[in-house]
Design a protein around this motif. Structure first.
Motif, PDB file in Angstrom:
ATOM      1  N   SER A 175      -7.892  72.712  17.050  1.00  0.00           N
ATOM      2  CA  SER A 175      -9.309  72.365  16.979  1.00  0.00           C
ATOM      3  C   SER A 175     -10.155  73.428  16.280  1.00  0.00           C
ATOM      4  O   SER A 175     -11.343  73.224  16.060  1.00  0.00           O
ATOM      5  CB  SER A 175      -9.863  72.119  18.397  1.00  0.00           C
ATOM      6  N   ARG A 201      -2.707  72.358  20.423  1.00  0.00           N
ATOM      7  CA  ARG A 201      -3.493  72.309  21.655  1.00  0.00           C
ATOM      8  C   ARG A 201      -4.952  72.540  21.281  1.00  0.00           C
ATOM      9  O   ARG A 201      -5.248  73.360  20.408  1.00  0.00           O
ATOM     10  CB  ARG A 201      -3.008  73.404  22.614  1.00  0.00           C
ATOM     11  N   ASP A 202      -5.879  71.829  21.906  1.00  0.00           N
ATOM     12  CA  ASP A 202      -7.292  72.054  21.652  1.00  0.00           C
ATOM     13  C   ASP A 202      -7.785  73.284  22.423  1.00  0.00           C
ATOM     14  O   ASP A 202      -7.109  73.801  23.305  1.00  0.00           O
ATOM     15  CB  ASP A 202      -8.116  70.836  22.075  1.00  0.00           C
ATOM     16  N   GLY A 203      -8.999  73.717  22.073  1.00  0.00           N
ATOM     17  CA  GLY A 203      -9.629  74.805  22.809  1.00  0.00           C
ATOM     18  C   GLY A 203      -9.918  76.000  21.928  1.00  0.00           C
ATOM     19  O   GLY A 203      -9.558  76.048  20.745  1.00  0.00           O
ATOM     20  N   ASN A 206      -7.061  79.207  23.133  1.00  0.00           N
ATOM     21  CA  ASN A 206      -6.318  78.621  24.246  1.00  0.00           C
ATOM     22  C   ASN A 206      -4.828  78.804  23.981  1.00  0.00           C
ATOM     23  O   ASN A 206      -4.103  77.866  23.646  1.00  0.00           O
ATOM     24  CB  ASN A 206      -6.681  77.148  24.406  1.00  0.00           C
ATOM     25  N   LEU A 282      -8.497  63.253  31.629  1.00  0.00           N
ATOM     26  CA  LEU A 282      -9.387  63.808  30.612  1.00  0.00           C
ATOM     27  C   LEU A 282     -10.570  62.877  30.364  1.00  0.00           C
ATOM     28  O   LEU A 282     -10.396  61.677  30.180  1.00  0.00           O
ATOM     29  CB  LEU A 282      -8.613  64.021  29.315  1.00  0.00           C
ATOM     30  N   THR A 301     -11.712  69.634  27.233  1.00  0.00           N
ATOM     31  CA  THR A 301     -10.695  70.426  26.535  1.00  0.00           C
ATOM     32  C   THR A 301     -11.166  71.839  26.196  1.00  0.00           C
ATOM     33  O   THR A 301     -10.361  72.689  25.846  1.00  0.00           O
ATOM     34  CB  THR A 301     -10.275  69.739  25.224  1.00  0.00           C
ATOM     35  N   SER A 302     -12.489  72.091  26.280  1.00  0.00           N
ATOM     36  CA  SER A 302     -13.016  73.401  25.916  1.00  0.00           C
ATOM     37  C   SER A 302     -14.448  73.535  26.411  1.00  0.00           C
ATOM     38  O   SER A 302     -15.063  72.568  26.865  1.00  0.00           O
ATOM     39  CB  SER A 302     -12.975  73.594  24.390  1.00  0.00           C
ATOM     40  N   ASP A 305     -17.429  71.231  25.143  1.00  0.00           N
ATOM     41  CA  ASP A 305     -17.507  69.808  25.484  1.00  0.00           C
ATOM     42  C   ASP A 305     -18.765  69.473  26.277  1.00  0.00           C
ATOM     43  O   ASP A 305     -19.094  68.292  26.445  1.00  0.00           O
ATOM     44  CB  ASP A 305     -16.277  69.383  26.298  1.00  0.00           C
ATOM     45  N   PHE A 314     -11.064  72.533  32.234  1.00  0.00           N
ATOM     46  CA  PHE A 314     -10.068  72.213  31.219  1.00  0.00           C
ATOM     47  C   PHE A 314      -8.803  73.031  31.412  1.00  0.00           C
ATOM     48  O   PHE A 314      -8.820  74.111  31.998  1.00  0.00           O
ATOM     49  CB  PHE A 314     -10.624  72.392  29.802  1.00  0.00           C
TER      50      PHE A 314
END
Length: 349
Positions: A175, A201-203, A206, A282, A301-302, A305, A314
């Motif tokens: 992301s 992976r998102d964030g 992370n 989610l 996810t972060s 958001d 998250f």
């Protein structure tokens, strides 16, 4: 170098391989710290450039001997050194100087390392990218995680040249890949190599300790053999199978695993299967309760958001969940302590 030694503390943490020693000092107002097992030290050093901390926060020792973040490095014989910088806020030029002074202090206290890799996260990723573009007598390679490459100080800002002079590896979540990808493209046009490994992976930053360790090993090989995979998938799954959360009458009773003092974020002893046990996924909203307080919280996810001041939950790269207020302090808001328990339930409506 002017060195003000306010305190020198030695901590011992017994483990299977030896004793971890922690030394703390103050250099030009910055709190500096080193972790090492003297019997295992392989003359290799990690220097840590941390990310942005709000300017109104106190300066804190950046290392904790019980933190698992650098456990793999310490067990493998590495020394880890970090600095708070001389002040918090958006600090880049002086942060570079503080990292150099930290390195010099390590040399004075222990010996000159045979290999030094500088790690930087978020703002620290911008800092180590700039370090990689400078002629170096201290740092051999740089690992930039979640690098915030658009940051600039208001006065006399440093600009990226996209010409690293030492091996530079970006490790980024999917992301936030655009900035490092643009840097890599420009550096290749300039005849310089910068590696970019994406974590699926998102964030924001992370990333788990195995992913960082793997990237660090790649930098070692790059230095030794002159080769690296310039792009690859750097994802490693560390999701735990069990947690300390208890489900009682539809309520998740969740222990606090860790409190990050600089931000007040709470690492919970909570994994995905715990949430699924009460039908949460989610995008859902959960009610967070501690003593007489309750707050509505998004499962996201972060941090980004939710709006500033709102709550978000998250999953982190180690499989555990983080409870946070975006640009606010979750721990202070709740008045909670390490080892306390919060309750999670389905949000009404």
């Amino acid at each position: 170098m002017r060195l003000l030694l306010v305190t020198l503390l030695l901590f011992v943490n017994q483990n299977a391989r030896g004793a971890i020693e922690q030394k703390q000092t103050v250099i030009e107002g910055a709190k500096a710290s080193v972790l090492v097992d003297p019997e295992l030290w392989n003359k290799k050093l990690i220097v840590v450039a941390h990310g942005y901390v709000p300017g109104d926060r106190p300066l804190l020792d950046p290392l904790n001997k019980n933190d698992q973040h650098f456990a793999l490095f310490l067990e493998s014989g590495w020394m880890v050194a970090a600095t708070s910088y001389r002040r918090n806020g958006l600090i880049i030029r002086d942060a570079i100087t503080d990292l150099e002074l930290l390195y010099d202090w390590v040399v004075d206290e222990y010996d000159r390392p045979e290999l030094t890799i500088v790690h930087g996260s978020s703002m620290g990723g911008m800092i180590v990218s700039l370090i990689a573009e400078q002629d170096q007598s201290r740092f051999d390679a740089a690992l930039a995680t979640g690098a915030a490459l658009r940051l600039k100080e208001e006065k006399n800002p440093l600009a990226l040249k996209h010409q690293p002079l030492i091996p530079l590896l970006f490790l980024s979540n999917r992301s936030e890949i655009k900035g490092p990808a643009a840097y890599q493209k420009k550096s290749l046009k300039n005849g310089k190599n910068a590696a970019l490994w994406q974590v699926d992976r998102d964030g924001h930053v992370n990333l788990n300790t195995k992913e960082r360790f793997q990237a660090n090993q790649a930098l070692e090989l790059w230095l030794a053999k002159g080769e690296i995979e310039l792009t690859r998938d750097g994802t490693i799954d560390m999701s735990p199978e069990k947690s300390g959360t208890e489900l009682i009458d539809g309520v998740l009773n969740v222990p606090i695993r860790k409190i990050r003092k600089s931000y007040g974020n709470l690492t919970l002893d909570l994994i995905r299967s715990d949430l699924e046990a009460i039908g949460l996924k989610l995008g859902d909203r959960v009610k967070v309760t501690y003593q007489n307080q309750s707050h509505a919280c998004l499962i996201g996810t972060s941090y980004g958001d939710v709006k500033v001041g709102e709550w978000v939950l998250f999953q982190r790269a180690d499989g555990y969940y983080l409870l946070s207020r975006n640009f606010a302090d979750a721990a202070s808001t709740l008045g909670i302590s390490l080892g306390d328990t919060i309750q999670l339930t389905l949000a009404e409506g």
